[in-house]
Structures are given as structure tokens and as C-alpha cells.
Design an enzyme around this catalytic site. Structure first.
Site, PDB file in Angstrom:
ATOM      1  N   ASP A 139     -12.625  22.598 -45.553  1.00 31.65           N
ATOM      2  CA  ASP A 139     -12.925  22.216 -46.929  1.00 31.65           C
ATOM      3  C   ASP A 139     -14.351  21.695 -47.070  1.00 31.65           C
ATOM      4  O   ASP A 139     -15.031  21.965 -48.066  1.00 31.65           O
ATOM      5  CB  ASP A 139     -11.907  21.203 -47.464  1.00 31.65           C
TER       6      ASP A 139
ATOM      7  N   ASP B 254     -10.750  34.309 -45.201  1.00 32.30           N
ATOM      8  CA  ASP B 254     -10.545  34.985 -46.478  1.00 32.30           C
ATOM      9  C   ASP B 254     -11.214  34.191 -47.596  1.00 32.30           C
ATOM     10  O   ASP B 254     -11.974  34.734 -48.403  1.00 32.30           O
ATOM     11  CB  ASP B 254      -9.045  35.132 -46.739  1.00 32.30           C
TER      12      ASP B 254
ATOM     13  N   LYS C  48      -9.154  23.621 -39.910  1.00 37.71           N
ATOM     14  CA  LYS C  48      -8.547  22.493 -40.614  1.00 37.71           C
ATOM     15  C   LYS C  48      -7.709  21.691 -39.614  1.00 37.71           C
ATOM     16  O   LYS C  48      -6.574  21.308 -39.869  1.00 37.71           O
ATOM     17  CB  LYS C  48      -7.688  23.022 -41.780  1.00 37.71           C
TER      18      LYS C  48
ATOM     19  N   TYR D  37      -1.134  35.331 -42.091  1.00 38.55           N
ATOM     20  CA  TYR D  37      -1.144  36.746 -42.437  1.00 38.55           C
ATOM     21  C   TYR D  37      -0.220  37.563 -41.530  1.00 38.55           C
ATOM     22  O   TYR D  37      -0.038  38.755 -41.768  1.00 38.55           O
ATOM     23  CB  TYR D  37      -2.568  37.304 -42.363  1.00 38.55           C
TER      24      TYR D  37
END
Length: 450
Positions: free
Chosen positions: A315, A339, A249, A156
Site C-alpha cells: 500500500d 495486477d 503485504k 489467482y
């Protein structure tokens, strides 16, 4: 644009790291675009009524309108006037409705711009179920989480370069010369030189096509990560929560998201040591003494009242918040993960239409609370849309000010109204026997049910 503060209001200040809130603070607000004016009017009615009922006139908010988005552009020919940013900087705490992001160049997102200009590094998203709200999952009441989403870096930051642009070419050329092994990993680039790669890429694309490769950067810093994680752990300890999960991640992005996890464990142990038990401690004990000893150590630590600091792959987290929501409490994560996760969780407890959010700098005290949904322009000025997101964001703001009595009344009024099946169209179509009301009527019902 010039600021016109209300005559009798006072400024919120910060002293020794704590907010000093006067009885009649000035709060800047942006009503928002599209459905913004409708939901803001209904929400403001709720806030004012809750404050009056809780404090009997001893306290009140002096509202001050400031501008951003389409209304600002129409009035001042700028999407985000400097005076709006100055107002939020000066008065510390504000609230806003949904904003249109301008199409084309300039500001990528007004919401992101405000967060970065004010350094609002925490996006705080509490997610819990309100009785009576329609939900697509079997046990929505099991969901009671608080998401701390890093708000100022990650992808971002907006450091990216358009396909076939000169800047993208410069970046690719730099990679080719300075990091040839990394350059080879680009999908259509396996040769050592940028020139050979361009020939290969053009051949793949066809003789009449430019090379189409977009390039972006993902900055993740110790400073940005540690202050977010520090805020999440502090919140969990102050509110007697059970755990903080570092969602990342890092199995793929080892030096950005993996670093976020490692820094999280480092901050937890160095700054909160006696009060926490971490997954890193568990892993060290497992390696030295075996898994059974590690489990026993963790069990003893939690039995003594320590806060559990653990981590989870992003995930898998998105799956487990559905299947095992009891295992999550406070979540600390990076910008993009946050998000995805906050919107996915909002869907489990009734949708983004009633999902609150706050953007906060816990060091300077600055905070902007906001509706988390879009402007829904097709419903603009129809007095139709659910104002729940702004109402609950205002409840967060009241609690942030230390006005918990008023915040409790807001929640009570909202819960009783929904439980009585008096709802706006979005819920009415999902609840058997519901009475559909307009946005303004829903706000009045919340006030009546306080």
C-alpha cells in the site's frame, strides 16, 4: 481445429538455456476479440515494416493464426482449443490481442488459463513514459520501472468456494474442528462449533437466509516465489538497473507475503551474493553496529556497483510510485499486488491503452506477449482504438527474440508519431492541437516515422 503452419517458417528452439531464433521464425498469434482484429492489423503492419527496414529482407516473421475466445467458440465450440495451447508450446513464442472471458462455469479467465497451462510464471510489465503522451501526473518522465509479477499462484490460483455451498460448509467445518482459534476469526463466527456458528450466522442473516460466507485460499510457495525473484534480479543485473524492490503485504499476511519477502532476501544473498546488497544485510548491521554503520555499509556497497535489493509494503508502494518514483526501478511482487501496481503505473504514463505485457517462462523459453487492456466491444470493427498496447508488446517480443534493431525502430516510430500529435481518439481529446486519426492510420504513421 488443426494447425496449418506456414510452409517456409522454422521453429524457435532453446539450447543451453538460450533461444535459438531462425531468420524466419513461425510466430503463433491470436488477433483477439472485440477491438482485437483492428488493433492487430495495425500492429502487424508496424512489426513487419520494422523488421523489413532493420534487416532488408534477411529476416521476417512467418505469422500463424491460432484461436481463442469468441472467434474460437464460434468456429470450434470451445473457448480455448487444445491446438492453440499446443502451438504456443511447440513454437515457444507468440503474441495475442485481448480476449473475452466466458460468462458462467468452466474457464475463469482465458488469460489466466494460458499462463497456467504454459507455466508462464513471469508477467513482465515495463512502464516508462513516451514523450508527448498525456499524463495525469506532473513528472511522468521520472517513471522508468519494470514489474515482475508472479503469474501462477496467489489468489489467482482460483481456489475458492461459493457462499452457502456444500464445499464452503466442508471448509468451515474443517476449520472449526482442526483450527478452532482461526475459525473464531471469521467475522460472524465466535463459537467453538460449526453448528453453533451456523445458528449465530443464520440469526444474523435472518431466518429465511442461508449462511453467506465465501472461502478462498492464497497459496504462495518457495518455488513459485524464488523463480520469479531470481528472474527479476537477473534482469536487473543484465540491464544495469539500480535496484530490485520486493513489494509485499507481509505486515499482515506474514506467512504468504511475508515469506515472499524473506525468500527474496534469501535467494539474493545465496545466489547473487557478491553482486548485491540487501535490506536484510542492512538490518543485521543496524542491529549489531547501529544505524549509522548500516547506512555507511550500504553507501559503500552501492558505490562499488552492487545492486540494491530492498522491500516495500504494497500500500505504501502505491503511494510512493506517485510521490517518489525515482526510488523504484525493478519491482518483484506477487500476483494480486502486481495486477494493481501495473495498472496504476500504466495510468501515470498514459493509460492501459499503451501498456505492454509479456508472460514468460525464463527456464523453458516459452513466452506469450499480449495487449493488457480489455476487448472494448462497443468499439469493435470501428477502426478507432489505440493499438499502442499491442505495438509495444510486439516491441517487447522483438527484443526477446534478440531483434533489437527492429524493436528500436518500433519505439522510434511510435515516439515520433505521438510527439507530432498524430494520435487516436483517446489521446486526441487530451492533447491541444492533436490530429485525430483512425487505428489503421496511426499504424501507418508509426511506420512512416521509423
Amino acid at each position: 481445429m488443426t494447425l496449418n503452419p506456414p510452409a517456409e517458417g522454422e521453429r524457435i528452439s532453446l539450447r543451453d538455456g538460450r533461444l535459438v531464433v531462425p531468420d524466419h521464425p513461425v510466430i503463433p498469434f491470436i488477433e483477439g476479440d472485440g477491438i482485437g482484429p483492428d488493433i492487430w492489423r495495425a500492429s502487424r503492419r508496424v512489426f513487419d515494416a520494422a523488421i523489413e527496414k532493420a534487416f532488408r529482407g534477411k529476416k521476417s516473421i512467418r505469422w500463424m493464426e491460432v484461436y481463442a475466445g469468441e472467434k474460437a467458440f464460434n468456429l470450434f465450440k470451445t473457448w480455448l482449443p487444445d491446438d492453440t495451447v499446443k502451438a504456443f508450446q511447440h513454437y515457444l513464442v507468440g503474441i495475442k490481442g485481448p480476449l473475452t472471458t466466458p460468462v458462467g462455469g468452466g474457464i475463469r479467465s482465458l488469460n489466466v488459463a494460458l499462463r497456467q497451462l504454459l507455466d508462464l510464471y513471469v508477467c513482465l510489465r515495463p512502464v516508462r513514459y513516451l514523450e508527448g503522451v498525456p499524463s495525469p501526473v506532473k513528472r511522468p518522465e521520472a517513471i522508468d520501472m519494470v514489474i515482475f509479477r508472479e503469474n501462477t499462484e496467489d489468489i489467482y490460483a482460483g481456489i475458492e468456494f461459493a457462499p452457502a455451498s456444500p464445499d464452503a460448509h466442508k471448509i468451515l467445518e474443517f476449520l472449526s474442528k482442526e483450527f478452532p482459534e482461526s475459525f473464531k476469526k471469521i467475522r460472524f463466527g465466535t463459537s467453538k462449533s460449526i453448528e453453533d456458528w451456523m445458528k449465530t450466522a443464520r440469526t444474523a442473516a435472518g431466518p429465511d437466509h442461508q449462511v453467506q460466507v465465501g472461502v478462498g485460499f492464497k497459496p504462495v510457495s518457495f518455488h513459485g516465489s524464488s523463480r520469479l525473484i531470481r528472474a527479476a534480479i537477473s534482469h536487473a543485473l543484465e540491464n544495469k538497473r539500480r535496484s530490485v524492490t520486493l513489494v509485499h503485504k507481509g505486515n499482515i499476511m506474514k506467512f504468504t507475503e511475508g515469506a515472499f519477502r524473506d525468500w527474496g532476501y534469501q535467494i539474493a544473498e545465496q545466489e547473487f551474493g557478491p553482486k548485491v546488497y540487501t535490506g536484510a544485510q542492512w538490518d543485521r548491521t543496524r542491529k549489531e553496529k547501529g544505524e549509522e554503520a548500516a547506512h555507511a555499509e550500504q553507501k559503500a556497497a552501492l558505490a562499488s556497483g552492487k545492486l540494491l535489493i530492498k522491500d516495500a509494503i504494497a500500500d505504501i508502494t502505491l503511494q510512493q510510485v506517485l510521490t517518489r518514483p525515482d526510488e523504484f526501478d525493478v519491482i518483484a511482487t506477487l500476483n494480486l499486488n502486481g495486477d494493481y501496481l501495473s495498472d496504476a503505473l500504466a495510468a501515470q504514463v498514459g493509460g492501459i491503452g499503451i501498456a505492454p505485457g509479456g508472460n514468460i517462462n525464463f527456464v523453458t523459453g516459452h513466452a506469450v506477449f499480449e495487449a493488457t487492456h480489455g476487448t472494448a466491444p462497443k468499439y469493435a470493427n470501428l477502426d478507432k482504438v489505440n493499438p499502442g498496447s499491442v505495438i509495444l508488446s510486439g516491441e517487447m517480443m522483438l527484443r526477446y527474440l534478440g531483434w533489437g534493431e527492429a524493436a528500436d525502430l518500433v519505439v522510434r516510430g511510435l515516439e515520433r508519431t505521438i510527439r507530432s500529435k498524430v494520435v487516436t481518439y483517446d489521446f486526441a481529446r487530451l492533447i491541444t492541437g492533436a490530429r485525430e486519426v483512425r487505428c489503421s492510420e496511426f499504424g501507418e504513421a508509426v511506420v512512416a516515422n521509423m
